[in-house]
Design an enzyme around this catalytic site. Structure first.
Site, short mmCIF file in Angstrom:
data_model
loop_
_atom_site.label_atom_id
_atom_site.label_comp_id
_atom_site.label_asym_id
_atom_site.label_seq_id
_atom_site.Cartn_x
_atom_site.Cartn_y
_atom_site.Cartn_z
N HIS A 41 6.37 3.74 -5.87
CA HIS A 41 6.15 5.04 -6.52
C HIS A 41 6.50 6.20 -5.59
O HIS A 41 6.57 6.05 -4.35
CB HIS A 41 4.70 5.17 -6.98
CG HIS A 41 3.70 5.17 -5.86
ND1 HIS A 41 3.43 6.28 -5.10
CD2 HIS A 41 2.89 4.19 -5.39
CE1 HIS A 41 2.51 5.99 -4.20
NE2 HIS A 41 2.17 4.73 -4.35
N GLU A 115 -1.96 -1.69 -6.44
CA GLU A 115 -1.91 -1.67 -4.97
C GLU A 115 -3.01 -2.55 -4.39
O GLU A 115 -3.96 -2.95 -5.08
CB GLU A 115 -2.02 -0.22 -4.47
CG GLU A 115 -1.91 -0.04 -2.96
CD GLU A 115 -0.63 -0.59 -2.34
OE1 GLU A 115 -0.38 -1.80 -2.47
OE2 GLU A 115 0.10 0.20 -1.69
#
Length: 479
Positions: A41, A115
């Site tokens: 990202h 994550e």
């Protein structure tokens, strides 16, 4: 054969899962080649604040992060994707939406792509983590695979989660797959695909909106596909800009530059041949583009093989380096040492192949698998000597900061990265380099410490002359 640059041992993965050590990995049988493109990202608000995010979902993309995602979209605009998987976290989903653009297919959200779970660390500023957790935070920094918090081993858990992600990704019917996720989980995806353990955490960097590509090619006899890391961490910004490696400042660096294509190379950009010849026009462009990319880097020395194309590429870089400080009235040319090192010469080894088709084939992913065992063994041994020569060169610098640029054959550079990572010659087909590409290895702990791979096969600087990250998958074309 272990590199002197690395200290950790390389152990086979012994846990049950879809991927194991290189010779023992197992995965879903593949009938057609697949290419998986991983993207981290863009910069988030917590990235900018220096706050530990983990799998929390409170941060969003900054304006810079949105811009990075848009740059990645442009970089992938002409590329063909069949499907997109995304982490469910806002910062990743937004990045995926920007890159996916107006494509009609829905983005598939996969929880296991979130994550790394960092439990009580999440939400803390880094200095708060250090102050509050002391020894635990120190272990997270220097021995992450064994880091324990709240009764969990986050890195070990992440590696297990990455293996389960590959099961879902590779059993999807699509052949060209985009995956948008996060720093740590993308590291784990790259490592587990290649059969590398948790000791490789923070060794294969993933920058904001960095692009990594993995190719899965079925074998004629069936079974586990051949897996090749086609590129690692191709970023929207320059890969040689100042920054950290694995969270630590790096003042020592080796930049591996693959020589430009020569007049004797195959018409389709084939493997550089041993017959020594000058660069063709494409090679001249590649060398000049690389020299411009390195313009803002203060290079300590440039070393090359004795091949004409290698020397010409090195000379182009040297000329731009020496002129870098001559843009004003008070011109003081910068001296950059340039020399040829015999240890970097591997063309004669590759020329011993008995398979003429190997010499002229285009640079397909994992192309070193096409060479006979005795040739790859000789290449591996020679590259070990060459890698040690580069580390010695890096140690010679009189200043605390030193950058060595090494120009040579892509086969040599692939093998040297294998030595840097403490691998064996069986991994030679697991990496890919194109002519004119650069790969960057940082040494946060100096030349005797562990090398951190900042990028592999970076070609964005070549502009219109670069090879697309993905290609059409119609009519069973190879990637």
């Amino acid at each position: 054969m272990l590199s002197t640059a690395l200290t950790p041992h390389l152990f086979p993965l012994r846990k049950t899962g879809k991927f194991f050590h290189h010779r023992h990995r197992r995965g879903p049988p593949e009938e057609a080649a697949k290419r998986v493109v991983l993207v981290r990202h863009g910069q988030s608000t917590w990235n900018a604040e220096g706050r530990i995010q983990g799998s929390s979902d409170f941060s969003v993309l900054t304006l810079k992060g949105e811009s990075q995602a848009e740059t990645s979209r442009q970089m992938l605009l002409d590329d063909s994707f069949d499907v997109c998987f995304s982490s469910p976290l806002i910062r990743s989903k937004r990045t995926a939406e920007i890159i996916w653009g107006s494509r009609a297919e829905e983005i598939i959200t996969e929880s296991n792509l979130r994550e790394i779970d960092l439990y009580s660390f999440q939400g803390l500023l880094k200095n708060e983590g250090k102050a509050k957790y002391g020894a635990a935070y120190r272990q997270w920094q220097i021995d992450a695979p064994n880091f324990n918090i709240d009764g969990h081993y986050p890195v070990r858990e992440l590696w297990e989660r990455a293996r389960s992600c590959w099961t879902k990704i590779l059993t999807h019917e699509s052949r060209s797959i985009l995956v948008v996720a996060h720093n740590a989980v993308n590291q784990a995806l790259v490592a587990t695909a290649m059969g590398l353990g948790t000791e490789y955490f923070r060794v294969l960097l993933q920058s904001n909106c960095g692009v990594s590509v993995l190719d899965f090619t079925p074998k004629p006899e069936g079974g586990t596909p051949d897996i090749c890391l086609n590129r690692l961490n191709q970023t929207p910004s320059s890969p040689v800009a100042a920054g950290s490696s694995g969270g630590r400042k790096a003042s020592m660096r080796i930049i591996l530059v693959s020589q430009g294509t020569s007049q004797n190379d195959g018409e389709q950009g084939g493997i550089p041949l041993s017959r020594d010849s000058p660069m063709n026009m494409l090679g001249v462009i590649q060398a000049q583009k690389t020299a411009e990319l390195l313009l803002d880097v203060k290079v300590g020395s440039i070393v090359s093989s004795s091949a004409i194309a290698s020397v010409e590429t090195a000379t182009a870089i040297s000329r731009v380096q020496e002129a870098a400080d001559c843009l004003g009235a008070d011109c003081v040319p910068r001296y950059v040492e340039m020399k040829q090192i015999a240890d970097l010469d591997v063309e004669s080894i590759l020329n011993q192949t008995k398979d003429d088709s190997t010499r002229f084939q285009p640079l397909q992913s994992g192309w070193l698998r096409g060479y006979e065992d005795e040739i790859t063994r000789a290449l591996w041994d020679q590259s070990g000597v060459a890698w040690k020569s580069l580390l010695d060169e890096l140690s010679k610098g009189s200043e605390p900061q030193n950058v060595v640029v090494a120009v040579g054959h892509p086969a040599l550079h692939i093998a040297m990265m294998g030595h840097c990572l403490n691998l064996t010659k069986e991994w030679l087909g697991s990496f890919h380099l194109d002519a004119g590409s650069i790969s960057v290895v940082d040494f946060p702990d100096g030349p005797t410490g562990r090398g951190v791979i900042r990028c592999i096969n970076y070609t964005a600087h070549l502009g219109r002359w670069s090879i697309p990250i993905t290609r059409s998958t119609l009519d069973d074309e190879d990637f």
